[in-house]
Design an enzyme around this catalytic site. Structure first.
Site, PDB file in Angstrom:
ATOM      1  N   SER A   1      -0.072  -5.639  76.877  1.00  0.00           N
ATOM      2  CA  SER A   1      -1.079  -6.566  76.438  1.00  0.00           C
ATOM      3  C   SER A   1      -0.176  -7.407  75.650  1.00  0.00           C
ATOM      4  O   SER A   1       0.879  -7.331  74.895  1.00  0.00           O
ATOM      5  CB  SER A   1      -1.958  -5.754  75.659  1.00  0.00           C
ATOM      6  OG  SER A   1      -2.766  -6.728  74.848  1.00  0.00           O
TER       7      SER A   1
ATOM      8  N   TYR B   1      -4.286  -1.278  68.294  1.00  0.00           N
ATOM      9  CA  TYR B   1      -4.215  -1.394  69.677  1.00  0.00           C
ATOM     10  C   TYR B   1      -2.956  -2.054  70.188  1.00  0.00           C
ATOM     11  O   TYR B   1      -2.423  -1.340  70.937  1.00  0.00           O
ATOM     12  CB  TYR B   1      -5.371  -2.186  70.364  1.00  0.00           C
ATOM     13  CG  TYR B   1      -5.346  -2.451  71.854  1.00  0.00           C
ATOM     14  CD1 TYR B   1      -5.450  -1.633  72.900  1.00  0.00           C
ATOM     15  CD2 TYR B   1      -4.988  -3.671  72.065  1.00  0.00           C
ATOM     16  CE1 TYR B   1      -5.158  -1.980  74.130  1.00  0.00           C
ATOM     17  CE2 TYR B   1      -5.126  -4.283  73.285  1.00  0.00           C
ATOM     18  CZ  TYR B   1      -5.044  -3.375  74.235  1.00  0.00           C
ATOM     19  OH  TYR B   1      -4.752  -3.681  75.762  1.00  0.00           O
TER      20      TYR B   1
ATOM     21  N   LYS C   1       0.504  -0.252  72.251  1.00  0.00           N
ATOM     22  CA  LYS C   1       1.152  -0.791  73.636  1.00  0.00           C
ATOM     23  C   LYS C   1       2.535  -1.262  73.359  1.00  0.00           C
ATOM     24  O   LYS C   1       3.460  -0.755  74.285  1.00  0.00           O
ATOM     25  CB  LYS C   1       0.350  -1.993  73.998  1.00  0.00           C
ATOM     26  CG  LYS C   1      -1.133  -1.728  74.534  1.00  0.00           C
ATOM     27  CD  LYS C   1      -1.108  -0.983  75.873  1.00  0.00           C
ATOM     28  CE  LYS C   1      -2.464  -1.073  76.535  1.00  0.00           C
ATOM     29  NZ  LYS C   1      -2.617  -0.130  77.464  1.00  0.00           N
TER      30      LYS C   1
END
Ligand code: UDP
Length: 323
Positions: free
Chosen positions: A116, A140, A144
């Protein structure tokens, strides 16, 4: 090729599976259906399983003689990751490690990873290249980034080869109208705007009208999900041909503000779409726009949907048909 697609019943996963089938690959979807939908796997095998379950994974690698993995399965809400980082590290990192462990046990050493743009953090310039510093500002994005680092170490130690695809904002729906974006709960802007157009929501909230952007709302680079799906096929082909690891941004290279998205949706749907302005959402960045020239150059990837209008049109068709 026999490809394990973790999270293949999810949004980008299901579009990629459709593309794989169209190219005569043999995808085996492994999905716990916590976010995915079995109807989204249009054909091919679906194993309902969790990455936490190593035994189930082993059975799957054994039975289907997996050759390569495309790894989508993950939790993917920025705001939720701020509230519940424990779950994000467990699901996106620990469960991902289970997958890598079983891959190594079965000698499977090629993986395409769904990463991402959240790995970058606050952009130092308007369009972000892969070489931009990596300073995620939410859990988040951190999960990643950690997984990318793990892949790099596994390459060094175990010769695992990977291509990491850093998506900007996935949007739109397949032309067939059979699959589209359906998260539960839905938190993404375009589906929520279209739900408002359909009268399923009274209004769309704009999270933050005090950002340092021309209209004071956040800017994102929306990329059509079918274009993302095609990039996975190109990555897979490159990985199997060249056996070298790499990282690519996937975006249009154009940014649209929240207000521009709503305005475009009004034009397409011909509905008023009521706005309510509220405060900023935790973890959101003012502006994220890709420099995706590396993918165009080295993967030979050329997005088909180059206008926000066309992207929202495909999403609108899906939402009208699947209210
Ligand atoms: N957004 C908004 N209202 C909503 C949902 C999202 O204003 O109901 C904004 C959000 O703050 C962000 C942009 O829309 O700036 C895109 O958010 P989304 O959740 O779609 O994707 P993200 O960029 O968080 O991955």
């Amino acid at each position: 090729m026999r490809i394990l697609v973790t999270g293949g019943a999810g949004y980008v996963g299901s579009h990629t599976v459709k593309e794989l089938l169209a190219r005569d690959h043999y995808p085996i979807v492994y999905d716990n259906l916590s976010q995915g939908h079995k109807e989204a796997v249009l054909s091919g095998e679906l194993i309902v399983g969790d990455l936490a379950n190593q035994e189930e994974l082993r059975k799957c690698f054994d039975k289907y003689k997996i050759e390569v993995v495309i790894h989508f399965a993950a939790s993917c809400y920025v705001a939720e990751s701020v509230k519940n980082p424990a779950w994000y590290y467990e699901n996106n990192v620990v469960n991902g490690l289970n997958l890598l462990k079983v891959m190594l046990e079965f000698g499977v050493k090629k993986i395409v990873f769904s990463s991402s743009c959240a790995v970058y953090g606050i952009p130092a310039k308007i369009s972000i290249p892969e070489s931009h510093p990596l300073n995620p500002i939410n859990p988040y994005g951190m999960t990643k980034l950690i997984f990318e680092k793990i892949l790099k170490d596994y390459e060094g130690a175990y010769k695992m080869k990977y291509i990491s695809l850093r998506y900007f904002n996935a949007a739109g729906a397949d032309e067939s109208g059979k699959i589209g974006e359906d998260h539960n709960p839905e938190t993404h802007l375009i589906p929520l705007v279209l739900q408002t157009a359909l009268g399923q929501k009274k209004n769309i909230e704009i999270f933050g009208t005090d950002y340092n952007t021309p209209d004071k709302t956040c800017i994102r680079d929306y990329i059509h999900v079918s274009d993302l799906a095609r990039a996975h096929i190109l990555a897979l082909e490159k990985l199997t041909k060249e056996e070298s690891s790499d990282i690519f941004n996937l975006g249009l290279g154009k940014g649209y503000s929240v207000r521009e998205v709503i305005e475009t949706a009004r034009k397409i749907t011909k509905k008023p779409i009521k706005i309510v302005e509220t405060g900023r959402r935790a973890g959101d960045l003012p502006q994220l726009v890709a420099d995706a020239s590396k993918a165009e150059r080295e993967l030979n990837w050329k997005p088909k949907y180059t206008k926000l209008e066309n992207i929202i049109q495909t999403a609108w068709r899906w939402h009208k048909n699947n209210p």
